[in-house]
Write a protein that holds these residues in place. Structure first.
Motif, short mmCIF file in Angstrom:
data_model
loop_
_atom_site.label_atom_id
_atom_site.label_comp_id
_atom_site.label_asym_id
_atom_site.label_seq_id
_atom_site.Cartn_x
_atom_site.Cartn_y
_atom_site.Cartn_z
N LEU A 67 0.82 -1.20 0.00
CA LEU A 67 0.00 0.00 0.00
C LEU A 67 0.86 1.26 0.00
O LEU A 67 0.59 2.22 -0.72
CB LEU A 67 -0.93 0.01 1.22
CG LEU A 67 -2.18 -0.87 1.16
CD1 LEU A 67 -2.92 -0.82 2.48
CD2 LEU A 67 -3.09 -0.44 0.02
N ASP A 68 1.89 1.26 0.82
CA ASP A 68 2.75 2.44 0.90
C ASP A 68 3.43 2.72 -0.44
O ASP A 68 3.57 3.87 -0.86
CB ASP A 68 3.80 2.26 2.00
CG ASP A 68 3.18 2.30 3.39
OD1 ASP A 68 2.09 2.88 3.53
OD2 ASP A 68 3.79 1.75 4.33
N SER A 69 3.83 1.67 -1.13
CA SER A 69 4.45 1.82 -2.44
C SER A 69 3.44 2.36 -3.46
O SER A 69 3.75 3.25 -4.26
CB SER A 69 5.02 0.48 -2.90
OG SER A 69 5.57 0.59 -4.20
N VAL A 70 2.23 1.81 -3.43
CA VAL A 70 1.18 2.25 -4.34
C VAL A 70 0.84 3.72 -4.10
O VAL A 70 0.69 4.51 -5.04
CB VAL A 70 -0.08 1.37 -4.17
CG1 VAL A 70 -1.28 2.00 -4.88
CG2 VAL A 70 0.17 -0.03 -4.71
N LEU A 71 0.75 4.10 -2.82
CA LEU A 71 0.39 5.48 -2.48
C LEU A 71 1.50 6.45 -2.89
O LEU A 71 1.22 7.58 -3.30
CB LEU A 71 0.09 5.60 -0.99
CG LEU A 71 -1.18 4.87 -0.52
CD1 LEU A 71 -1.35 5.01 0.98
CD2 LEU A 71 -2.41 5.41 -1.25
N ASP A 72 2.74 6.03 -2.75
CA ASP A 72 3.85 6.88 -3.18
C ASP A 72 3.73 7.20 -4.67
O ASP A 72 3.97 8.33 -5.10
CB ASP A 72 5.19 6.20 -2.90
CG ASP A 72 5.58 6.26 -1.43
OD1 ASP A 72 4.97 7.06 -0.70
OD2 ASP A 72 6.47 5.51 -1.02
N HIS A 73 3.37 6.19 -5.45
CA HIS A 73 3.22 6.42 -6.89
C HIS A 73 1.97 7.26 -7.18
O HIS A 73 1.99 8.13 -8.06
CB HIS A 73 3.14 5.10 -7.65
CG HIS A 73 2.95 5.27 -9.13
ND1 HIS A 73 3.81 6.00 -9.92
CD2 HIS A 73 1.96 4.83 -9.96
CE1 HIS A 73 3.38 5.99 -11.17
NE2 HIS A 73 2.26 5.30 -11.22
N ALA A 74 0.89 6.99 -6.42
CA ALA A 74 -0.34 7.76 -6.63
C ALA A 74 -0.10 9.25 -6.40
O ALA A 74 -0.71 10.10 -7.07
CB ALA A 74 -1.43 7.25 -5.68
N LEU A 75 0.79 9.55 -5.47
CA LEU A 75 1.12 10.94 -5.16
C LEU A 75 1.58 11.70 -6.40
O LEU A 75 1.31 12.89 -6.56
CB LEU A 75 2.21 10.97 -4.09
CG LEU A 75 2.67 12.32 -3.54
CD1 LEU A 75 1.52 13.02 -2.83
CD2 LEU A 75 3.83 12.12 -2.57
N ASN A 76 2.24 10.98 -7.31
CA ASN A 76 2.77 11.61 -8.52
C ASN A 76 1.75 11.67 -9.66
O ASN A 76 2.05 12.22 -10.72
CB ASN A 76 4.01 10.85 -9.00
CG ASN A 76 5.11 10.83 -7.96
OD1 ASN A 76 5.37 11.84 -7.32
ND2 ASN A 76 5.76 9.68 -7.79
N SER A 77 0.57 11.06 -9.43
CA SER A 77 -0.42 11.02 -10.52
C SER A 77 -1.68 11.82 -10.20
O SER A 77 -2.65 11.76 -10.94
CB SER A 77 -0.80 9.57 -10.83
OG SER A 77 -1.45 8.97 -9.73
N PHE A 78 -1.67 12.57 -9.07
CA PHE A 78 -2.86 13.33 -8.68
C PHE A 78 -3.33 14.29 -9.77
O PHE A 78 -4.52 14.39 -10.06
CB PHE A 78 -2.60 14.12 -7.39
CG PHE A 78 -2.60 13.27 -6.15
CD1 PHE A 78 -3.24 12.05 -6.10
CD2 PHE A 78 -1.98 13.74 -4.99
CE1 PHE A 78 -3.23 11.27 -4.95
CE2 PHE A 78 -1.98 12.98 -3.83
CZ PHE A 78 -2.60 11.75 -3.81
N GLU A 79 -2.38 15.01 -10.36
CA GLU A 79 -2.75 16.05 -11.32
C GLU A 79 -3.46 15.48 -12.55
O GLU A 79 -4.30 16.14 -13.15
CB GLU A 79 -1.51 16.83 -11.76
CG GLU A 79 -0.96 17.76 -10.68
CD GLU A 79 0.15 18.65 -11.21
OE1 GLU A 79 0.40 18.61 -12.44
OE2 GLU A 79 0.76 19.36 -10.40
N SER A 80 -3.13 14.25 -12.92
CA SER A 80 -3.74 13.64 -14.10
C SER A 80 -4.91 12.72 -13.75
O SER A 80 -5.51 12.11 -14.64
CB SER A 80 -2.69 12.85 -14.88
OG SER A 80 -2.14 11.81 -14.08
N SER A 81 -5.23 12.61 -12.46
CA SER A 81 -6.30 11.71 -12.03
C SER A 81 -7.66 12.40 -12.13
O SER A 81 -7.79 13.59 -11.85
CB SER A 81 -6.07 11.25 -10.58
OG SER A 81 -4.94 10.42 -10.48
N SER A 82 -8.67 11.64 -12.50
CA SER A 82 -10.04 12.17 -12.56
C SER A 82 -10.59 12.34 -11.15
O SER A 82 -10.05 11.79 -10.18
CB SER A 82 -10.94 11.20 -13.33
OG SER A 82 -11.08 9.98 -12.62
#
Length: 306
Positions: free
Chosen positions: A112-127
């Motif tokens: 989960l921590d690894s997934v969230l770290d990557h999600a942090l970098n995709s916020f701007e392009s996320s719906s």
């Protein structure tokens, strides 16, 4: 029904075809037997090394929709493959992955921590929908992300306030409440202002989730917001369940509304006859306590169903 695939065809499918087939089962409403799903899961396990991010996301999303819980050995390999491919996931794929983990109640903290770290970098392009799924999943899993992650999420979500549906707004604030997040007053005030403008589109259930969560976050809405919310209670009074009314009454008491200044208590006292919800409240001492008395602690609140 078992669906269009059978045990003989599965070994012939490529990893992508296999992932697409499982996704198709879920999208088309097929209900394969548990035995068949076990065979499918085993076939997936044998090909996991060749699954890309979309295959992994589609597969686990489908298993969650089909309510199939893999065994620990399967999960171990799946988590390893997600970790290996985590930087390849799109914002939508991450959101679907997190949603599935929450539905299947699976909490692999290291992954989960690894997934969230990557999600942090995709916020701007996320719906907006993907952002909502991320925070709802964390609330459901009871997994608190880092302060930096939460700060960046709040920034991204605030930019999308007008894009969230009423259901997504209710689910988001519920998740923050479940996590015990300390949200900035300005963020919450802006969030509640957008919700207020859209009150007519909120169902009775969503209104109860919204106000209960706000109270759990120890935030008092503006007087204007309260007046508009109380108007919603009056207009939709007969649509609430007993539990939803109890949640609202408890929240209003936290906002300082006691006795007849509490819209729920006021409406219950003035209805012409007993309804099913009255018996639901009277037959449950906890709900009755939330309607009739101020308990002084958030631990006394039974939350609305989500």
């Amino acid at each position: 029904s078992q669906g269009p695939c059978n045990d003989d065809i599965l070994p012939m499918l490529t990893p992508k075809q296999l992932a697409d087939a499982i996704w198709g089962f879920a999208k088309q409403g097929h209900t394969p037997t548990h035995e068949f799903m076990a065979v499918v899961a085993q076939e997936v396990l044998s090909k996991l090394d060749h699954f890309g991010s979309q295959d992994l996301s589609n597969t686990i999303w489908a298993l969650a929709v089909l309510k199939y819980q893999p065994d620990p050995a399967w999960w171990e390999e799946f988590e390893r493959q997600v970790y290996k491919n985590v930087t390849e996931f799109s914002g939508r794929e991450l959101a679907n992955l997190m949603w599935a983990l929450a539905v299947l109640d699976h909490r692999p903290k290291w992954m989960l921590d690894s997934v969230l770290d990557h999600a942090l970098n995709s916020f701007e392009s996320s719906s907006a929908n993907s952002l909502h799924l991320l925070i709802w999943s964390l609330g459901k899993l009871g997994h608190m992300p880092s302060e930096e992650w939460m700060h960046e999420f709040q920034q991204a979500s605030q930019a999308a306030f007008f894009q969230f549906t009423p259901s997504e707004m209710a689910n988001m604030i519920w998740a923050f409440a479940k996590l015990g997040t300390k949200l900035p007053d300005m963020w919450l005030d802006n969030f509640l202002m957008v919700a207020q403008w859209r009150f007519p589109s909120f169902s009775a259930k969503l209104l109860s989730i919204l106000v209960w969560s706000t109270a759990m976050l120890d935030h008092s809405p503006s007087q204007e917001w309260m007046l508009c919310f109380e108007q919603q209670i009056r207009e939709k009074f007969e649509e609430f369940s007993g539990q939803e009314l109890a949640c609202i009454a408890w929240a209003l008491r936290r906002f300082g509304c006691d006795g007849e200044s509490n819209a729920v208590f006021y409406m219950l006292e003035r209805q012409e006859g007993f309804r099913e919800v009255d018996f639901e409240i009277l037959g449950n001492s906890k709900l009755l306590g939330q309607v009739m008395t101020w308990r002084g602690s958030s631990s006394g609140a039974t939350g609305p169903p989500t």
